[in-house]
Scaffold this motif. Structure first.
Motif, PDB file in Angstrom:
ATOM      1  N   ALA A   1     -80.783 -10.548  28.494  1.00 12.33           N
ATOM      2  CA  ALA A   1     -81.734 -10.697  27.627  1.00 12.33           C
ATOM      3  C   ALA A   1     -82.898 -11.211  28.361  1.00 12.33           C
ATOM      4  O   ALA A   1     -84.071 -11.129  27.732  1.00 12.33           O
ATOM      5  CB  ALA A   1     -81.179 -11.600  26.729  1.00 12.33           C
ATOM      6  N   TYR A   2     -82.679 -11.866  29.478  1.00 15.79           N
ATOM      7  CA  TYR A   2     -83.941 -12.365  30.130  1.00 15.79           C
ATOM      8  C   TYR A   2     -84.772 -11.296  30.800  1.00 15.79           C
ATOM      9  O   TYR A   2     -85.955 -11.478  30.672  1.00 15.79           O
ATOM     10  CB  TYR A   2     -83.294 -13.296  31.286  1.00 15.79           C
ATOM     11  CG  TYR A   2     -84.400 -14.314  32.325  1.00 15.79           C
ATOM     12  CD1 TYR A   2     -84.645 -15.579  31.703  1.00 15.79           C
ATOM     13  CD2 TYR A   2     -84.740 -13.763  33.485  1.00 15.79           C
ATOM     14  CE1 TYR A   2     -85.575 -16.264  32.481  1.00 15.79           C
ATOM     15  CE2 TYR A   2     -85.583 -14.445  34.277  1.00 15.79           C
ATOM     16  CZ  TYR A   2     -86.168 -15.729  33.727  1.00 15.79           C
ATOM     17  OH  TYR A   2     -86.885 -16.517  34.382  1.00 15.79           O
ATOM     18  N   ALA A   3     -83.916 -10.340  31.419  1.00 18.63           N
ATOM     19  CA  ALA A   3     -84.853  -9.331  31.852  1.00 18.63           C
ATOM     20  C   ALA A   3     -85.621  -8.614  30.675  1.00 18.63           C
ATOM     21  O   ALA A   3     -86.804  -8.156  30.983  1.00 18.63           O
ATOM     22  CB  ALA A   3     -83.889  -8.369  32.665  1.00 18.63           C
ATOM     23  N   GLU A   4     -85.063  -8.286  29.703  1.00 19.89           N
ATOM     24  CA  GLU A   4     -85.653  -7.708  28.544  1.00 19.89           C
ATOM     25  C   GLU A   4     -87.027  -8.549  28.165  1.00 19.89           C
ATOM     26  O   GLU A   4     -87.789  -7.912  27.620  1.00 19.89           O
ATOM     27  CB  GLU A   4     -84.853  -7.519  27.431  1.00 19.89           C
ATOM     28  CG  GLU A   4     -85.198  -6.579  26.232  1.00 19.89           C
ATOM     29  CD  GLU A   4     -84.180  -6.412  25.193  1.00 19.89           C
ATOM     30  OE1 GLU A   4     -84.506  -5.673  24.029  1.00 19.89           O
ATOM     31  OE2 GLU A   4     -82.937  -6.863  25.495  1.00 19.89           O
ATOM     32  N   HIS A   5     -86.780  -9.725  27.707  1.00 20.58           N
ATOM     33  CA  HIS A   5     -87.498 -10.814  27.359  1.00 20.58           C
ATOM     34  C   HIS A   5     -89.009 -10.675  28.285  1.00 20.58           C
ATOM     35  O   HIS A   5     -90.100 -10.601  27.696  1.00 20.58           O
ATOM     36  CB  HIS A   5     -87.149 -12.054  27.396  1.00 20.58           C
ATOM     37  CG  HIS A   5     -88.295 -12.982  26.741  1.00 20.58           C
ATOM     38  ND1 HIS A   5     -88.572 -13.240  25.546  1.00 20.58           N
ATOM     39  CD2 HIS A   5     -89.118 -13.869  27.521  1.00 20.58           C
ATOM     40  CE1 HIS A   5     -89.533 -14.176  25.442  1.00 20.58           C
ATOM     41  NE2 HIS A   5     -89.846 -14.668  26.594  1.00 20.58           N
ATOM     42  N   PHE A   6     -88.928 -10.661  29.431  1.00 20.33           N
ATOM     43  CA  PHE A   6     -89.685 -10.449  30.314  1.00 20.33           C
ATOM     44  C   PHE A   6     -90.488  -8.980  30.905  1.00 20.33           C
ATOM     45  O   PHE A   6     -91.267  -8.846  31.699  1.00 20.33           O
ATOM     46  CB  PHE A   6     -89.698 -11.410  31.828  1.00 20.33           C
ATOM     47  CG  PHE A   6     -89.721 -12.932  31.293  1.00 20.33           C
ATOM     48  CD1 PHE A   6     -90.715 -13.649  30.992  1.00 20.33           C
ATOM     49  CD2 PHE A   6     -88.615 -13.700  31.268  1.00 20.33           C
ATOM     50  CE1 PHE A   6     -90.575 -15.157  30.759  1.00 20.33           C
ATOM     51  CE2 PHE A   6     -88.440 -15.035  30.793  1.00 20.33           C
ATOM     52  CZ  PHE A   6     -89.788 -15.628  30.601  1.00 20.33           C
ATOM     53  N   SER A   7     -89.680  -8.115  30.345  1.00 18.04           N
ATOM     54  CA  SER A   7     -89.953  -6.743  30.659  1.00 18.04           C
ATOM     55  C   SER A   7     -89.881  -6.498  32.021  1.00 18.04           C
ATOM     56  O   SER A   7     -90.821  -5.762  32.653  1.00 18.04           O
ATOM     57  CB  SER A   7     -91.398  -6.424  30.192  1.00 18.04           C
ATOM     58  OG  SER A   7     -91.577  -6.520  28.726  1.00 18.04           O
TER      59      SER A   7
END
Length: 412
Positions: free
Chosen positions: A97-103
């Motif tokens: 989710a962290y990687a997705e949040h910051f693209s």
């Protein structure tokens, strides 16, 4: 990003910002902090997934050893529904989710073979299995646990039973009813011993060196969090005495169980040597009840078992090597000033471990777990962002001067 073909096998890639090596929590934290500061970057990862150590090389029952508030990555808290000690899959979901949040979109399958600074060009050259990346700044985020440590013990190759490192262990289902020796007594070794015991295995754990074991919680509070609060008011040695008293009251006298404590306290030992105390999650109770045996160091392996340093011997069907991991930076980073070639850690201890010369940085080598990762990532991003913005300012100024000169020449 500009790609310049070098030959049919290797591509050269110019990266305007830093190259981050590693897409685990350390690399993702650095990437997110850079993104917040609008600095471009490229993150490369040798495996085909995020947080490969957690996904591919950890056991099923693994949980965070510290409460989640000490393990969150920068600018992104854990969801409130996640328990204080997040389970393995919950932490993996948080990282995704962290990687997705910051693209953040790493390039996967890029194993670094060599990273070298070219002093003539003032640039880093990072060679992988199929590409060469050229950049001004290099962030080493491969972490302290890049590859498993396999001990050199006499006779290990002679053992006819099952041998595996903790990086290969998932759960105790396949060990029910069998005799298993766990070599290593850190947090992983103790937890795997407990997991095997709960699965019906006959477990022995090797405790070769002196060791601190503390309860994970004291009066419902995290032992770590309590220690941090006490250290604001009292010296380390006094806090250590308090922790050892709590340990004795909650766990009992571990010396009577075959575990000898070091002469100096757990926090002082951590500060001076980096050796982390074991946080007990139920293993000590199994040792007390006799369900888990403590044995001395291994002298040599035999075809059917082990000969111990105290002269005793025993037979086992399986050996679990809980002998830890190590950094592999020294095998590919061609740089002798920042990282120690012997252990793959920065030569300067925390908090001065994060920056070297010629634009090389480290994230995740503090021996402070995810809390150290967060601190490193923010320091590194601020430092690079300062240089990036300064260069952009000079570039804009140069362009303005060039435009003004052109205008003056045109007028005359």
């Amino acid at each position: 990003m500009i790609i310049e073909p070098m030959n049919s096998v290797l591509k050269r890639v110019w990266v305007p910002g830093p190259v981050i090596i590693g897409a685990g929590p350390s690399g993702l934290a650095a990437a997110a902090c850079l993104k917040k500061m609008e600095v471009p970057f490229l993150i490369i990862e040798k495996e085909n997934c995020l947080a490969s150590l957690w996904k591919l090389k950890t056991y099923d029952r693994l949980k965070l050893h510290l409460p989640k508030e000490f393990c969150k990555l920068p600018h992104f808290p854990f969801p409130p529904e996640i328990p204080s000690y997040a389970e393995k899959q919950q932490f993996i979901s948080y990282v995704e989710a962290y990687a997705e949040h910051f693209s953040i979109e790493p390039l996967f399958g890029k194993e670094v073979k060599r990273a070298k600074y070219d002093g003539t060009m003032g640039l880093w050259q990072v060679q992988t299995n199929d590409s060469e990346f050229v950049c001004r700044w290099l962030i080493v985020a491969t972490g302290e646990n890049a590859e498993p440590v396999l001990p050199q013990i006499d006779g290990l190759a002679e053992f006819r039973g099952n041998i595996l490192h903790t990086s290969e262990y998932k759960n105790g289902a396949d060990f029910k009813g069998s005799k298993v020796l766990v070599v290593g007594c850190g947090n992983s070794g103790m937890e795997i011993g407990l997991d095997l015991c709960n699965s019906g295995a006959q477990v022995s754990v090797v405790v070769r060196d002196k060791l601190h074991v503390l309860p994970r919680e004291v009066l419902g509070q995290s032992t770590f969090a309590l220690s941090m609060r006490l250290l604001k008011w009292f010296p380390v040695r006094l806090v250590d005495r308090f922790l050892l008293l709590c340990s004795w009251l909650i766990l009992g006298d571990i010396c009577q169980m075959g575990i000898t404590r070091p002469e100096i306290g757990p926090l002082e030992l951590k500060n001076t040597s980096g050796k982390t105390p074991v946080l007990d999650v139920g293993t000590i109770a199994k040792i007390k009840s006799g369900h888990i045996k403590i044995v001395d160091g291994v002298k040599r392996f035999t075809s059917r078992g082990v000969e111990f340093v105290d002269g005793r011997s025993d037979e086992y069907e399986s050996i679990i090597l809980a002998t830890g991991y190590r950094s592999n930076v020294a095998s590919w980073l061609m740089e002798g000033n920042f990282f120690n070639l012997e252990d793959g850690y920065p030569k300067k201890p925390f908090p001065d471990n994060w920056k070297g010369k010629n634009g090389v940085y480290s994230v995740g080598f503090t021996r402070l777990g995810l809390l150290g990762v967060s601190n490193d990532a923010q320091r590194v991003a601020r430092d690079i962002a300062g240089q990036w913005n300064s260069e952009l300012k000079h570039l804009r100024l140069a362009r303005s001067v060039a435009c003004a000169s052109s205008q003056i020449s045109h007028e005359f």
